[in-house]
Design an enzyme around this catalytic site. Structure first.
Site, PDB file in Angstrom:
ATOM      1  N   ARG A   1      11.227 -15.950  22.205  1.00 24.09           N
ATOM      2  CA  ARG A   1      11.758 -15.049  23.225  1.00 24.09           C
ATOM      3  C   ARG A   1      11.563 -15.499  24.713  1.00 24.09           C
ATOM      4  NH1 ARG A   1      10.655  -8.552  23.500  1.00 24.09           N
ATOM      5  NH2 ARG A   1      11.451  -8.229  25.584  1.00 24.09           N
TER       6      ARG A   1
ATOM      7  N   ARG B   1      17.627 -10.738  23.323  1.00 22.73           N
ATOM      8  CA  ARG B   1      16.514 -11.295  22.741  1.00 22.73           C
ATOM      9  C   ARG B   1      16.551 -11.916  21.551  1.00 22.73           C
ATOM     10  NH1 ARG B   1      13.987  -6.580  24.778  1.00 22.73           N
ATOM     11  NH2 ARG B   1      15.015  -6.944  26.746  1.00 22.73           N
TER      12      ARG B   1
ATOM     13  N   ASP C   1      12.437  -8.564  19.353  1.00 24.12           N
ATOM     14  CA  ASP C   1      11.738  -7.598  20.084  1.00 24.12           C
ATOM     15  C   ASP C   1      10.823  -6.843  19.291  1.00 24.12           C
ATOM     16  OD1 ASP C   1      11.014  -5.831  22.383  1.00 24.12           O
ATOM     17  OD2 ASP C   1      12.927  -4.749  22.127  1.00 24.12           O
TER      18      ASP C   1
ATOM     19  N   ASP D   1       8.256  -3.589  18.651  1.00 21.30           N
ATOM     20  CA  ASP D   1       7.794  -2.412  19.570  1.00 21.30           C
ATOM     21  C   ASP D   1       6.862  -1.731  18.556  1.00 21.30           C
ATOM     22  OD1 ASP D   1       9.008  -2.998  22.040  1.00 21.30           O
ATOM     23  OD2 ASP D   1      10.606  -1.705  21.284  1.00 21.30           O
TER      24      ASP D   1
HETATM   25  N1  ROI Z   1      20.012  -2.069  21.937  1.00 20.95           N
HETATM   26  C1  ROI Z   1      20.052  -2.015  20.748  1.00 20.95           C
HETATM   27  N2  ROI Z   1      21.175  -1.706  20.183  1.00 20.95           N
HETATM   28  N3  ROI Z   1      19.044  -2.445  19.951  1.00 20.95           N
HETATM   29  C2  ROI Z   1      17.859  -2.878  20.541  1.00 20.95           C
HETATM   30  O1  ROI Z   1      16.789  -3.329  19.732  1.00 20.95           O
HETATM   31  C3  ROI Z   1      17.808  -2.892  21.803  1.00 20.95           C
HETATM   32  N4  ROI Z   1      16.618  -3.532  22.696  1.00 20.95           N
HETATM   33  C4  ROI Z   1      16.536  -3.570  23.846  1.00 20.95           C
HETATM   34  C5  ROI Z   1      17.729  -3.229  24.612  1.00 20.95           C
HETATM   35  C6  ROI Z   1      18.367  -4.304  25.264  1.00 20.95           C
HETATM   36  C7  ROI Z   1      17.323  -2.185  26.002  1.00 20.95           C
HETATM   37  N5  ROI Z   1      18.827  -2.667  23.775  1.00 20.95           N
HETATM   38  C8  ROI Z   1      18.875  -2.912  22.628  1.00 20.95           C
HETATM   39  O2  ROI Z   1      15.551  -3.914  24.332  1.00 20.95           O
END
Ligand code: ROI
Length: 164
Positions: free
Chosen positions: A83, A92, A95, A97
């Site tokens: 990443r 990315r 990600d 979370d």
């Molecule tokens: N948009 C979508 N659809 N899914 C994501 O996981 C996601 N993650 C992000 C940002 C770039 C805000 N937009 C996203 O971090």
């Protein structure tokens, strides 16, 4: 042991492979077990529209790692999977979370629990409702009700995830 929900997202470098690899890495963490994973959901990017669609998923872990140790571990997996930050709200490779850590509430510089945006993000709520429809999010209510409140959604499930 605590039950922890993790949100996964990717829109670069083979997103399905990235999410699969991250699920395996999560299951391999010390004192941690992967209990459930949702299907993969295709979603329009939140943020700049000149980037590929995302794949999103949610998983449920059982872990003895405290929240900030778990956060360190997630960030190590993100680094491991290449990443790099390209731009704010941009593309990315992976990600990860922490959405919920048991019923813990926390508001620190590194981590807010529950995650602030759960109730607003269709690409989090739909997979969450798939694996735990009766789940209540502190202060926000039951996942199924939050899903009903979504205005429109551009989140589409892919084929069933047979991995877990
Ligand atoms: N948009 C979508 N659809 N899914 C994501 O996981 C996601 N993650 C992000 C940002 C770039 C805000 N937009 C996203 O971090």
């Amino acid at each position: 042991m605590e039950k922890v929900y993790i949100g996964l997202g990717s829109n670069l470098d083979n997103p399905a492979g990235q999410i699969e690899k991250a699920l395996q890495a999560l299951d391999a963490l010390p004192e941690t077990r992967l209990l459930k994973a949702s299907r993969l959901y295709s979603s329009k990017p939140l943020g700049p529209q000149d980037q590929p669609d995302f794949l999103n998923a949610v998983c449920l872990l059982e872990t003895a790692l405290p929240p900030l140790k778990l956060l360190d571990a997630l960030q190590a997996i993100e680094r491991e999977q290449g990443r790099v930050k390209k731009r704010h709200w941009g593309e990315r490779s992976i990600d990860l979370d922490i959405l919920l850590y048991g019923r813990m509430r926390m508001d620190s510089e590194r981590l807010t629990l529950p995650h602030k945006e759960i109730a607003n993000r269709d690409f989090v709520l739909l997979p969450l409702a798939e694996i735990s429809p009766g789940l209540t999010i502190p202060e926000q209510g039951q996942v199924e009700n939050l899903v009903e409140r979504l205005e429109t959604t551009f989140v589409v499930p892919m084929e069933a995830n047979t991995q877990v």
